[in-house]
Motif scaffolding. Structure first.
Motif, PDB file in Angstrom:
ATOM      1  N   GLU A  32       0.854  -1.184   0.000  1.00 54.25           N
ATOM      2  CA  GLU A  32       0.000   0.000   0.000  1.00 54.25           C
ATOM      3  C   GLU A  32       0.889   1.232   0.000  1.00 54.25           C
ATOM      4  N   THR A  33       0.609   2.161  -0.902  1.00 55.62           N
ATOM      5  CA  THR A  33       1.443   3.340  -1.071  1.00 55.62           C
ATOM      6  C   THR A  33       1.746   4.002   0.268  1.00 55.62           C
ATOM      7  N   SER A  34       3.038   4.218   0.533  1.00 56.69           N
ATOM      8  CA  SER A  34       3.574   4.937   1.696  1.00 56.69           C
ATOM      9  C   SER A  34       3.522   4.141   2.997  1.00 56.69           C
ATOM     10  N   LEU A  35       3.007   2.899   2.970  1.00 62.09           N
ATOM     11  CA  LEU A  35       2.960   2.073   4.177  1.00 62.09           C
ATOM     12  C   LEU A  35       3.871   0.860   4.019  1.00 62.09           C
ATOM     13  N   ARG A  36       4.239   0.248   5.130  1.00 63.03           N
ATOM     14  CA  ARG A  36       5.106  -0.914   5.077  1.00 63.03           C
ATOM     15  C   ARG A  36       4.344  -2.112   4.512  1.00 63.03           C
ATOM     16  N   PRO A  37       5.038  -3.081   3.949  1.00 63.51           N
ATOM     17  CA  PRO A  37       4.356  -4.265   3.427  1.00 63.51           C
ATOM     18  C   PRO A  37       3.647  -5.040   4.531  1.00 63.51           C
ATOM     19  N   ARG A  38       2.548  -5.670   4.165  1.00 62.74           N
ATOM     20  CA  ARG A  38       1.844  -6.594   5.063  1.00 62.74           C
ATOM     21  C   ARG A  38       1.846  -7.968   4.403  1.00 62.74           C
ATOM     22  N   TYR A  39       1.924  -9.001   5.235  1.00 63.10           N
ATOM     23  CA  TYR A  39       2.017 -10.369   4.733  1.00 63.10           C
ATOM     24  C   TYR A  39       0.775 -11.131   5.162  1.00 63.10           C
TER      25      TYR A  39
END
Length: 251
Positions: free
Chosen positions: A166-173
């Motif tokens: 998601e733009t500007s946020l850290r990756p989520r798994y």
């Protein structure tokens, strides 16, 4: 009467400094209140009151015959540039409303997002706040390994995660439910809403006699754009230990 001190401060800021940014949108925007559409417009604006995400502001001319919009008092410190107002549909009303009378927001109305029963972009319901048109979500299949642990206990391992970017946020798994050690999870009553993903439910994690609230979330019925994550589980990166291909992430 509602305590609108926060709206007063917002109106004072916006009339003095203007919004962070604003853009007209071609989307049809409607708001439901008390079973009726209070407004219906293709002339709404995305208005960023702060840098993080926008709100919809709608023209004062867009209110339907079922709705009554009444200004209640001028807002001090705006030199007549903004008024508090009441929006009513039948016997239901809200006073969490500002009518602006000065550029660049002249003749636009801000209604607190949570005060309406439902907002719509075109025919699609939206939640929490409008989506940012300059932001996107990508959900990508991956064969990178993911390991999740807490307090030295492994909670999940996967070699087929979904990476949600998601733009500007850290990756989520997002992990398949068969990748998770269920003996450590208990259902939570918490529910939250995301404009990009829909309604989230949560699990608590209990390890060594200590309970960690709402550490895991999942979407049973995500929005269409986020449909691939349905039924997958995501651990709160900032609160657990995560390894991606054997490399531990910083919290």
């Amino acid at each position: 009467m509602a305590n609108n001190s926060d709206l007063v401060k917002l109106a004072q800021k916006l009339t003095a400094e203007g919004p962070h940014k604003y853009h007209a949108t071609p989307r049809r925007v409607r708001g439901l209140l008390n079973g009726k559409y209070a407004f219906d417009t293709i002339n709404a604006y995305h208005v960023w009151e702060h840098p993080y995400y926008p709100q919809f502001y709608v023209p004062s001319a867009s209110f339907t015959a079922d709705a009554t919009l009444t200004t209640t008092s001028p807002i001090d410190g705006t030199n007549g540039g903004a008024h508090l107002a009441r929006l009513s549909v039948g016997d239901k009303s809200t006073e969490r409303v500002i009518v602006f009378n000065v550029a660049p927001l002249k003749d636009l109305v801000k209604i607190e997002f949570s005060e309406l029963d439902q907002w719509f972009e075109e025919d699609v319901p939206i939640y929490q706040h409008p989506k940012d048109p300059f932001k996107r979500i990508d959900i990508l299949n991956s064969t990178r390994s993911i390991k999740v642990a807490l307090d030295g206990v492994t909670l999940a391992e996967s070699v087929s995660p979904l990476f949600l970017l998601e733009t500007s946020l850290r990756p989520r798994y997002y992990l398949l439910p068969t990748s998770v050690k269920w003996e450590y999870l208990t259902k939570s009553d918490t529910e939250t809403y995301c404009p990009y993903k829909g309604k989230a439910n949560y699990y608590n994690v209990k390890i060594n006699g200590k309970e960690y609230k709402d550490l895991v979330w999942y979407y049973v019925y995500p929005t269409a754009e986020s449909l691939p994550i349905a039924g997958h589980l995501c651990f709160y990166n900032e609160k657990v230990d995560v390894w991606v291909d054997g490399v531990q992430e910083e919290k």
